[in-house]
Design an enzyme around this catalytic site. Structure first.
Site, PDB file in Angstrom:
ATOM      1  N   ASN A 250       4.537 -58.241  91.005  1.00  0.00           N
ATOM      2  CA  ASN A 250       4.081 -58.899  89.760  1.00  0.00           C
ATOM      3  C   ASN A 250       3.938 -60.514  89.926  1.00  0.00           C
ATOM      4  O   ASN A 250       4.751 -60.986  90.693  1.00  0.00           O
ATOM      5  CB  ASN A 250       4.742 -58.624  88.543  1.00  0.00           C
ATOM      6  CG  ASN A 250       4.655 -57.167  88.238  1.00  0.00           C
ATOM      7  OD1 ASN A 250       3.279 -56.650  88.007  1.00  0.00           O
ATOM      8  ND2 ASN A 250       5.642 -56.469  87.571  1.00  0.00           N
TER       9      ASN A 250
ATOM     10  N   CYS B  38       1.807 -49.404  89.912  1.00  0.00           N
ATOM     11  CA  CYS B  38       2.392 -49.674  88.888  1.00  0.00           C
ATOM     12  C   CYS B  38       2.934 -48.384  88.238  1.00  0.00           C
ATOM     13  O   CYS B  38       2.420 -47.191  88.734  1.00  0.00           O
ATOM     14  CB  CYS B  38       1.674 -50.505  87.725  1.00  0.00           C
ATOM     15  SG  CYS B  38       2.746 -51.089  86.358  1.00  0.00           S
ATOM     16  N   HIS B  39       4.219 -48.288  87.258  1.00  0.00           N
ATOM     17  CA  HIS B  39       4.368 -46.976  86.941  1.00  0.00           C
ATOM     18  C   HIS B  39       4.248 -46.942  85.310  1.00  0.00           C
ATOM     19  O   HIS B  39       4.693 -46.010  84.642  1.00  0.00           O
ATOM     20  CB  HIS B  39       5.882 -46.659  87.225  1.00  0.00           C
ATOM     21  CG  HIS B  39       6.620 -47.780  86.943  1.00  0.00           C
ATOM     22  ND1 HIS B  39       7.680 -48.397  87.988  1.00  0.00           N
ATOM     23  CD2 HIS B  39       7.144 -48.628  85.712  1.00  0.00           C
ATOM     24  CE1 HIS B  39       8.321 -49.513  87.565  1.00  0.00           C
ATOM     25  NE2 HIS B  39       7.986 -49.341  86.133  1.00  0.00           N
TER      26      HIS B  39
ATOM     27  N   HIS C  68      -1.085 -53.496  82.790  1.00  0.00           N
ATOM     28  CA  HIS C  68      -0.044 -53.919  81.685  1.00  0.00           C
ATOM     29  C   HIS C  68      -0.853 -53.783  80.370  1.00  0.00           C
ATOM     30  O   HIS C  68      -0.210 -53.965  79.221  1.00  0.00           O
ATOM     31  CB  HIS C  68       0.920 -55.076  81.917  1.00  0.00           C
ATOM     32  CG  HIS C  68       2.107 -54.656  82.709  1.00  0.00           C
ATOM     33  ND1 HIS C  68       2.842 -55.723  82.957  1.00  0.00           N
ATOM     34  CD2 HIS C  68       2.228 -53.815  83.709  1.00  0.00           C
ATOM     35  CE1 HIS C  68       3.763 -55.144  83.835  1.00  0.00           C
ATOM     36  NE2 HIS C  68       3.431 -53.945  84.296  1.00  0.00           N
TER      37      HIS C  68
END
Length: 442
Positions: A150, A171-172, A201
């Site tokens: 990030n 990403c998860h 996000h």
């Protein structure tokens, strides 16, 4: 079948490396992979080496495992590069990102994606990633760079603008949130059909169904009846306002918008269960428990736990090596993928992966309210990337001025002074060109 060469950059992140190694080596076709573990900390690296060999034994795998502090050695001929570095570490960099803004009354929760903390993390991270990419261009030009670092969108956008290396950000949040919502609804996550798109996000589930039934009415009922878990009230509130559920956690999301963290409205913090300074607390807890954890990880008398994670990295590698088609969510350049987000920005969309590589799929237009909210974050990303590409310090100020949370709390003078203080406090972690100050208006 050939065995791929996989470089782990930042392998001193032992637990995360353990999870990814367990995922990779659980596939019979990958059990002989050439694993290269790289870190600048030889002590942490040695622990990961021990853990990697224990994981391999547990799975009956026979990979080639090498450890090195020499980046060129790790990258040479690598088919896949998995990146998990943190430039500047928790101390001094992350502590600085929290403590300096706090002097201005600007509070944060995670500070690694957007906001003033995300901007600073990009300024110190992208130059290192770009330097690595230059090495990849020489040593493994056909590699696939799997980035877990990030701030995801800023990193990927900046790399796409400056390097030809094939890169995808992983990403998860999509798969984790799907699991959380499935739990809230009492439905097995494997039975849920969803489509998600947006920016990292801040992607939203455009479809969330169970056996053809739209689950949004049930999610909205949870929100309207006040049954949302306290730790997830921010996202359920945004569902009420926007009609769609966002992928990133409530503690993250609360600092991407101007609505929840307000020094003059402290009751909002309690109402929405916002954990200020959450990331420093996590780090301090992990640091305090590290030696105990390390001893357990290195103890051959204890059974090493190997279970499949939800991370996409191993799925991508396995599909590219075997040809088995899968769909994963990746952060990639917006090349006509989402119509109402800027061309060239970094978007998170479904990607088909098989022996032909990673193939992002076109989503089309997003609901306008979602695209508009994303644009407020993209503005910050774009100006931070512009600062990194051009070396112009003034764009750092511009990025901070347009940040939704920062601009809702501070005046222009405060924002500029905060940027000055942060750049000075970060010192050598920030590229030299950003330390050349210009007067306002120049």
């Amino acid at each position: 079948m050939r065995q791929p060469k996989i470089a782990f950059i930042g392998a001193g992140s032992t637990v995360f490396a353990q999870n990814l190694l367990g995922d990779i080596l659980s596939y019979p076709e990958l059990r002989g992979a050439d694993i290269r573990l790289l870190d600048i900390d030889p002590v942490r690296l040695a622990t990961t080496d021990t853990v990697a060999r224990r994981v391999a034994r547990e799975l009956g795998a026979t990979p080639g495992i090498s450890v090195t502090t020499d980046r060129e050695r790790a990258l040479d001929g690598a088919d896949y590069v998995i990146n998990m570095i943190q430039v500047g570490g928790y101390k001094p960099a992350t502590v600085t990102d929290f403590e300096v803004p706090k002097k201005y009354g600007l509070r944060q929760t995670i500070a690694d994606t957007l906001g003033i903390g995300g901007i600073m993390r990009a300024l110190r991270t992208v130059p290192v990633l770009l330097d690595m990419s230059r090495d990849m261009e020489r040593l493994c030009p056909d590699t696939l760079h799997l980035n877990y670092v990030n701030p995801m969108a800023m990193n990927i956008w900046a790399l796409y603008r400056q390097s030809p290396i094939k890169t995808v950000g992983l990403c998860h949040s999509v798969q984790h949130t799907a699991g959380e919502l499935a739990s809230d609804l009492g439905i097995p996550v494997a039975e849920i059909d969803y489509l998600c798109a947006g920016i990292n996000h801040m992607a939203f589930y455009l479809k969330f169904e169970h056996q053809g039934e739209d689950l949004y009415p049930k999610l909205l009922q949870i929100a309207e009846e006040g049954r949302a878990p306290k730790w997830n009230r921010v996202r359920y509130e945004m569902l009420r306002r926007l009609g769609y559920f966002v992928t990133e956690s409530s503690e993250h999301f609360s600092e991407y918008v101007p609505y929840f963290i307000k020094e003059r409205r402290p009751e909002l913090i309690e109402q929405f269960g916002i954990p200020l300074d959450e990331y420093p607390r996590r780090c301090e807890s992990q640091i305090a428990s590290w030696e105990t954890l390390r001893a357990r990880l290195e103890d051959d008398t204890e059974k090493v736990e190997v279970k499949r994670s939800v991370e996409y990295g191993s799925l991508i590698i396995h599909s590219m090596e075997t040809g088995l088609p899968r769909v994963v969510y990746g952060n990639v350049r917006n090349d006509a993928l989402i119509d109402n987000l800027p061309e060239g920005c970094c978007v998170e969309v479904p990607c088909l992966v098989d022996r032909n590589g990673l193939q992002p799929t076109r989503v089309g237009g997003l609901p306008p309210q979602l695209a508009a909210l994303m644009q407020t974050n993209i503005n910050v990303q774009a100006l931070t990337v512009e600062a990194l590409v051009t070396g112009k310090r003034e764009h750092v100020y511009h990025a901070a001025m347009l940040d939704p949370h920062t601009s809702s709390e501070l005046t222009l003078d405060q924002i500029w002074a905060l940027v000055d203080d942060l750049l000075e406090a970060h010192g050598e972690w920030i590229p030299e060109q950003f330390h050349r100050r210009k007067p306002v208006g120049v």
